[in-house]
Design a protein around this motif. Structure first.
Motif, mmCIF file in Angstrom:
data_model
loop_
_atom_site.group_PDB
_atom_site.id
_atom_site.type_symbol
_atom_site.label_atom_id
_atom_site.label_comp_id
_atom_site.label_asym_id
_atom_site.label_seq_id
_atom_site.Cartn_x
_atom_site.Cartn_y
_atom_site.Cartn_z
ATOM 1 N N GLU A 5 -26.773 -44.712 15.552
ATOM 2 C CA GLU A 5 -26.810 -43.317 15.957
ATOM 3 C C GLU A 5 -28.258 -42.879 16.038
ATOM 4 N N VAL A 6 -28.669 -42.352 17.151
ATOM 5 C CA VAL A 6 -30.037 -41.896 17.326
ATOM 6 C C VAL A 6 -30.003 -40.461 17.819
ATOM 7 N N THR A 7 -30.685 -39.585 17.120
ATOM 8 C CA THR A 7 -30.790 -38.202 17.545
ATOM 9 C C THR A 7 -32.167 -37.996 18.143
ATOM 10 N N ALA A 8 -32.248 -37.641 19.398
ATOM 11 C CA ALA A 8 -33.550 -37.461 20.041
ATOM 12 C C ALA A 8 -33.432 -36.420 21.138
ATOM 13 N N PHE A 96 -37.265 -52.777 -1.444
ATOM 14 C CA PHE A 96 -36.034 -53.207 -0.781
ATOM 15 C C PHE A 96 -35.834 -52.481 0.548
ATOM 16 N N GLU A 97 -36.024 -51.160 0.536
ATOM 17 C CA GLU A 97 -35.787 -50.362 1.739
ATOM 18 C C GLU A 97 -36.771 -50.691 2.854
ATOM 19 N N SER A 98 -37.876 -51.347 2.514
ATOM 20 C CA SER A 98 -38.929 -51.605 3.491
ATOM 21 C C SER A 98 -38.937 -53.040 4.005
ATOM 22 N N THR A 99 -37.950 -53.826 3.623
ATOM 23 C CA THR A 99 -37.930 -55.223 4.051
ATOM 24 C C THR A 99 -36.808 -55.453 5.060
ATOM 25 N N TYR A 100 -35.636 -55.817 4.579
ATOM 26 C CA TYR A 100 -34.550 -56.159 5.495
ATOM 27 C C TYR A 100 -34.111 -54.986 6.385
ATOM 28 N N PRO A 101 -34.024 -53.754 5.896
ATOM 29 C CA PRO A 101 -33.686 -52.657 6.809
ATOM 30 C C PRO A 101 -34.691 -52.496 7.945
ATOM 31 N N VAL A 102 -35.974 -52.736 7.676
ATOM 32 C CA VAL A 102 -36.989 -52.636 8.727
ATOM 33 C C VAL A 102 -36.827 -53.782 9.719
ATOM 34 N N LEU A 103 -36.646 -54.996 9.202
ATOM 35 C CA LEU A 103 -36.438 -56.139 10.093
ATOM 36 C C LEU A 103 -35.195 -55.940 10.950
ATOM 37 N N SER A 104 -34.150 -55.366 10.350
ATOM 38 C CA SER A 104 -32.926 -55.090 11.104
ATOM 39 C C SER A 104 -33.189 -54.108 12.240
ATOM 40 N N GLY A 105 -34.045 -53.118 11.978
ATOM 41 C CA GLY A 105 -34.363 -52.146 13.015
ATOM 42 C C GLY A 105 -35.051 -52.760 14.216
ATOM 43 N N LYS A 107 -34.870 -56.387 14.848
ATOM 44 C CA LYS A 107 -34.321 -57.666 15.276
ATOM 45 C C LYS A 107 -32.804 -57.695 15.413
ATOM 46 N N TRP A 108 -32.077 -57.096 14.483
ATOM 47 C CA TRP A 108 -30.622 -57.238 14.474
ATOM 48 C C TRP A 108 -29.939 -56.023 15.088
ATOM 49 N N GLN A 109 -29.991 -54.897 14.437
ATOM 50 C CA GLN A 109 -29.380 -53.696 15.014
ATOM 51 C C GLN A 109 -30.260 -53.049 16.085
ATOM 52 N N ARG A 110 -31.556 -53.321 16.027
ATOM 53 C CA ARG A 110 -32.514 -52.848 17.038
ATOM 54 C C ARG A 110 -32.516 -51.317 17.176
ATOM 55 N N VAL A 111 -32.355 -50.655 16.032
ATOM 56 C CA VAL A 111 -32.373 -49.194 16.034
ATOM 57 C C VAL A 111 -33.716 -48.662 16.518
ATOM 58 N N TYR A 112 -34.797 -49.313 16.120
ATOM 59 C CA TYR A 112 -36.119 -48.853 16.528
ATOM 60 C C TYR A 112 -36.283 -48.910 18.047
ATOM 61 N N HIS A 113 -35.746 -49.940 18.648
ATOM 62 C CA HIS A 113 -35.862 -50.058 20.102
ATOM 63 C C HIS A 113 -35.071 -48.951 20.803
ATOM 64 N N ARG A 269 -48.723 -50.972 13.647
ATOM 65 C CA ARG A 269 -47.902 -52.159 13.890
ATOM 66 C C ARG A 269 -46.564 -51.810 14.533
ATOM 67 N N PHE A 270 -45.991 -50.671 14.174
ATOM 68 C CA PHE A 270 -44.780 -50.223 14.854
ATOM 69 C C PHE A 270 -45.086 -49.933 16.316
ATOM 70 N N ALA A 271 -46.195 -49.231 16.557
ATOM 71 C CA ALA A 271 -46.555 -48.893 17.940
ATOM 72 C C ALA A 271 -46.781 -50.147 18.773
ATOM 73 N N ARG A 272 -47.397 -51.147 18.159
ATOM 74 C CA ARG A 272 -47.673 -52.387 18.879
ATOM 75 C C ARG A 272 -46.379 -53.155 19.168
ATOM 76 N N ARG A 273 -45.489 -53.210 18.191
ATOM 77 C CA ARG A 273 -44.275 -54.010 18.390
ATOM 78 C C ARG A 273 -43.284 -53.322 19.308
ATOM 79 N N LEU A 274 -43.326 -51.995 19.346
ATOM 80 C CA LEU A 274 -42.371 -51.252 20.185
ATOM 81 C C LEU A 274 -42.965 -50.874 21.541
#
Length: 276
Positions: A5-8, A96-105, A107-113, A269-274
């Protein structure tokens, strides 16, 4: 897999820096209020179990007079331990909140994308997620403070300042770990090493359960670079009304410096990867 879910705001009209960050925080709040039960054990129950096991259980063996009372400055072990556990819980949650949830954003769920497909920038996405982690740590810590008050672990209103210090330490830790997680391309195998060789030793040897002057002399300088040690010293001083202005200023400056560096790294790093 949970739905994304993305609110924008509508495409074509970029929100300001702060409104964009708040949109990201709103997204995480929308998800959390429906799925909070999945995280209650790690964010609330785990530190309470530490409190019961060490503060109430083990603490009963070292309260009173003698070396134990000397190490704690003459206060009950539960009172001495409580602000340190508050800081420890924030730092562990942040890691914890900064490892797998970030990678998921990424690589897996791609919420960041999905967010980056809107007018939101990578810096806003990173700052918003970091802000959400801070809000979550603060809320969990407030519940923890209420519980330790019931068990007699609160000596003064300074515990409120301890909560703020714990949140600051958690944010500093989260920003640095998020910056690292943003560079991970595999399945996150490096996170196991992070927890094993950084988070766990930091938990054990940062003055949480005993003063660091009880450590071997060669190990003490390592504890000095730990954000958890600085947070523990500052939170404990606030909770026990044992302020030393120069020391407090040094601890606070160190945590703020880590947060500043971490925030700069994670936004870039977020700006670069996205980037498209």
């Amino acid at each position: 897999m949970a739905s994304v879910e993305v609110t924008a705001r509508p495409a074509g009209r970029a929100p300001g820096r702060l409104p964009g960050v708040l949109i990201v925080i709103e997204h995480y709040w929308t998800w959390y209020r429906r799925n909070w039960r999945a995280t209650v054990v790690s964010s609330v129950l785990q530190p309470l179990l530490f409190l019961l096991a060490f503060g109430v259980g083990f603490g009963a063996l070292i309260d009173g007079t003698g070396h134990g009372a000397t190490a704690t400055g003459g206060v009950d072990y539960l009172v001495w331990l409580a602000p340190a556990l508050l800081a420890m819980s924030a730092v562990q949650t942040a890691a914890f909140e900064s490892t797998y949830p970030v990678l998921s954003g990424f690589k897996w769920q791609r919420v960041y994308h999905a967010m980056a497909a809107t007018p939101l920038t990578g810096a806003q996405i990173a700052t918003g997620h970091l802000g959400w982690i801070g809000a979550k740590m603060f809320a969990s810590g407030a519940i923890y403070v209420a519980v330790i008050a019931v068990f007699g672990g609160v000596r003064s209103a300074g515990i409120v300042a301890s909560l703020l210090v714990a949140t600051l330490a958690g944010l500093a830790m989260a920003s640095l770990v998020m910056a690292f997680a943003a560079t991970v391309q595999n399945e996150g195998t490096a996170f196991s090493a992070l927890f094993r060789f950084v988070v766990i030793p930091m938990t054990l040897f940062s003055g949480t359960f005993f003063p660091i002057d009880r450590l071997p002399t060669i190990v003490v300088p390592i504890a000095w670079i730990s954000p958890l040690w600085h947070a523990t010293e500052l939170a404990r001083a606030a909770a026990l009304d044992a302020w030393r202005p120069a020391a407090a200023a040094g601890h606070l400056a160190y945590l703020l410096a880590l947060l500043t560096v971490g925030t700069l790294l994670v936004t870039r790093r977020f700006a670069r990867r996205l980037a498209p």
